[in-house]
Design an enzyme around this catalytic site. Structure first.
Site, mmCIF file in Angstrom:
data_model
loop_
_atom_site.group_PDB
_atom_site.id
_atom_site.type_symbol
_atom_site.label_atom_id
_atom_site.label_comp_id
_atom_site.label_asym_id
_atom_site.label_seq_id
_atom_site.Cartn_x
_atom_site.Cartn_y
_atom_site.Cartn_z
ATOM 1 N N GLY A 129 -6.735 -5.831 12.294
ATOM 2 C CA GLY A 129 -5.604 -6.437 12.988
ATOM 3 C C GLY A 129 -5.948 -6.902 14.392
ATOM 4 O O GLY A 129 -7.104 -6.844 14.829
ATOM 5 N N GLN A 130 -4.904 -7.369 15.098
ATOM 6 C CA GLN A 130 -5.128 -7.945 16.435
ATOM 7 C C GLN A 130 -5.756 -6.926 17.385
ATOM 8 O O GLN A 130 -6.720 -7.232 18.081
ATOM 9 C CB GLN A 130 -3.800 -8.454 17.019
ATOM 10 C CG GLN A 130 -4.005 -9.256 18.305
ATOM 11 C CD GLN A 130 -2.739 -9.417 19.128
ATOM 12 O OE1 GLN A 130 -1.720 -8.775 18.871
ATOM 13 N NE2 GLN A 130 -2.803 -10.271 20.127
ATOM 14 N N GLY B 164 -6.155 0.099 10.287
ATOM 15 C CA GLY B 164 -5.672 -1.228 10.684
ATOM 16 C C GLY B 164 -6.732 -1.929 11.516
ATOM 17 O O GLY B 164 -6.422 -2.655 12.464
ATOM 18 N N ASP C 34 -5.252 2.236 2.133
ATOM 19 C CA ASP C 34 -3.844 1.970 2.393
ATOM 20 C C ASP C 34 -3.291 3.238 3.053
ATOM 21 O O ASP C 34 -3.358 4.323 2.457
ATOM 22 C CB ASP C 34 -3.149 1.703 1.042
ATOM 23 C CG ASP C 34 -1.685 1.360 1.216
ATOM 24 O OD1 ASP C 34 -1.156 1.549 2.331
ATOM 25 O OD2 ASP C 34 -1.066 0.925 0.226
ATOM 26 N N TYR D 172 11.496 -3.192 13.423
ATOM 27 C CA TYR D 172 10.239 -2.815 14.078
ATOM 28 C C TYR D 172 10.517 -1.879 15.265
ATOM 29 O O TYR D 172 9.904 -0.816 15.393
ATOM 30 C CB TYR D 172 9.559 -4.105 14.550
ATOM 31 C CG TYR D 172 8.307 -3.929 15.365
ATOM 32 C CD1 TYR D 172 7.140 -3.448 14.786
ATOM 33 C CD2 TYR D 172 8.279 -4.288 16.713
ATOM 34 C CE1 TYR D 172 5.977 -3.323 15.535
ATOM 35 C CE2 TYR D 172 7.125 -4.167 17.465
ATOM 36 C CZ TYR D 172 5.976 -3.676 16.872
ATOM 37 O OH TYR D 172 4.836 -3.556 17.617
ATOM 38 N N ASP E 3 -9.141 -0.618 6.698
ATOM 39 C CA ASP E 3 -8.014 -1.543 6.593
ATOM 40 C C ASP E 3 -7.680 -1.673 5.115
ATOM 41 O O ASP E 3 -8.473 -1.289 4.250
ATOM 42 C CB ASP E 3 -8.390 -2.911 7.180
ATOM 43 C CG ASP E 3 -7.167 -3.699 7.631
ATOM 44 O OD1 ASP E 3 -6.913 -3.771 8.839
ATOM 45 O OD2 ASP E 3 -6.456 -4.230 6.751
ATOM 46 N N ILE E 4 -6.520 -2.262 4.848
ATOM 47 C CA ILE E 4 -6.111 -2.453 3.458
ATOM 48 C C ILE E 4 -6.914 -3.600 2.820
ATOM 49 O O ILE E 4 -7.053 -3.684 1.602
ATOM 50 C CB ILE E 4 -4.585 -2.698 3.388
ATOM 51 C CG1 ILE E 4 -4.054 -2.505 1.987
ATOM 52 C CG2 ILE E 4 -4.199 -4.049 3.949
ATOM 53 C CD1 ILE E 4 -2.558 -2.304 1.937
ATOM 54 N N ARG E 5 -7.441 -4.491 3.701
ATOM 55 C CA ARG E 5 -8.254 -5.616 3.224
ATOM 56 C C ARG E 5 -9.693 -5.487 3.702
ATOM 57 O O ARG E 5 -9.946 -4.850 4.713
ATOM 58 C CB ARG E 5 -7.701 -6.940 3.770
ATOM 59 C CG ARG E 5 -6.404 -7.377 3.160
ATOM 60 C CD ARG E 5 -5.700 -8.386 4.045
ATOM 61 N NE ARG E 5 -5.105 -7.736 5.223
ATOM 62 C CZ ARG E 5 -5.337 -8.070 6.479
ATOM 63 N NH1 ARG E 5 -6.175 -9.042 6.765
ATOM 64 N NH2 ARG E 5 -4.752 -7.439 7.477
#
Ligand code: SER
Length: 314
Positions: A13-14, A10, A52, A142, A36-38
């Site tokens: 991400g932030q 991840g 992933d 969540y 990351d996935i992207r």
């Protein structure tokens, strides 16, 4: 000291964006594998793998290939998005964690970091100075996934001796990255909008108090926790961590000290419900006592930093 190779899941991400940078300063660019996935928006200054976390075999391959000794697993769906995609949110947040814990045991990874959240608390939790241990009845997908995840971490520690460590992050505010799909996100976007437009339309009410933290403190806390001697880490679910608490109204007052013409309006949406179920302030005395946590940023300093740095972005 044995050479560490760190894998961050991840990484775009932030938290990941800033953590990868900090870890690379600490361990060297080549010893921090971002994934990351992207594809990353910016070219990473070190190894990057598209992955992933739902694909356990691929995770195992990467851990073996790089001889990973530590995993920071940050890939998750935040509160507002997970409410829109209940099953996917649960699956990503839960199966992703179980894959990481399994691979860590299988590949003898020495340490795992996994973030929990203030969302583990719920309407029946004491709202002020919420203690480390108390009644927890999360009301979002969540929050449920984070509370279950905390117990999975504790389970893997007890059953397999896996050195897994965790923090219940408050809302995180930084200028190097933006959050996506959370409830505390307003406290980041308010700065971008203030500087771009001089105004902000807030999706929470003026008096909604939530625990928050400046990203620099959060990153330092994460690395300090991970570097603390294992015998000091007595809490294997997740640690309460506090920085500051404020409402959107109070934040607007602080912003006006720097930008007197700043205007804020309020149009609460469904995220108000999630915010109302969370604590207003956090008691982090256990983290302070066990591994020496000390925050450095209060609201005034955070606002000053954010206004200064976000200026360069607009
Ligand atoms: N920042 C998260 C959210 O708003 C809470 O941990 O969803």
């Amino acid at each position: 000291m044995a050479k560490e190779t760190v894998l961050v899941l991840g990484a775009n991400g932030q938290i990941g964006t800033e953590l990868v940078e900090a870890l690379r300063m600490e361990y060297g660019n080549d010893f921090v594998v971002a994934s990351d996935i992207r594809k990353p928006m910016e070219i990473h200054k070190g190894p990057f793998e598209i992955m992933d976390v739902m694909d356990e075999n691929r995770l195992m391959e990467v851990v073996k290939e790089y001889k990973v000794t530590q995993i920071y697993h940050l890939a998750a769906m935040l509160s507002a998005t997970a409410e829109q995609k209940i099953k996917m949110g649960w699956k990503l947040n839960m199966d992703g964690l179980l894959n990481v814990l399994n691979v860590a045991v299988e590949c003898k990874v020495t340490k795992v970091f996994w973030p929990s959240s203030i969302a583990v608390f719920g309407p029946s939790t004491p709202k002020l100075n919420t203690p480390q241990t108390c009644y927890m009845d999360p009301s979002t997908v969540y929050g449920i996934s984070k509370l279950a995840g905390e117990h999975w971490c504790n389970y893997y520690f007890n059953k397999y001796g896996l050195d897994v460590r965790s923090i219940r992050y408050p809302g995180l505010i930084g200028y190097k990255s933006v959050p996506g799909g959370g409830t505390t996100d307003y406290a980041v976007y308010i700065f971008h909008e203030a500087l771009a437009r001089g105004s902000y339309d807030c999706f929470l009410e003026a008096d909604t108090m939530l625990p928050m933290m400046y990203m620099e403190d959060a990153i330092r806390a994460t690395i300090e926790l991970m570097e603390a001697p294992a015998n000091r880490i007595k809490t294997r679910t997740s640690y309460n961590l506090a920085g500051m608490s404020f409402t959107p109204g109070e934040l607007a007052i602080e912003i006006r000290k720097i930008m007197p013409e700043f205007k804020i309006t309020y149009h609460p949406d469904i995220r108000q419900e999630y915010a109302d179920s969370w604590p207003k302030s956090i008691d982090d005395s256990v983290a302070r006592k066990e591994w020496g946590w000390q925050p450095r940023f209060d609201t005034a300093r955070l606002v000053e930093e954010m206004m200064n740095h976000c200026k360069d972005l607009v």
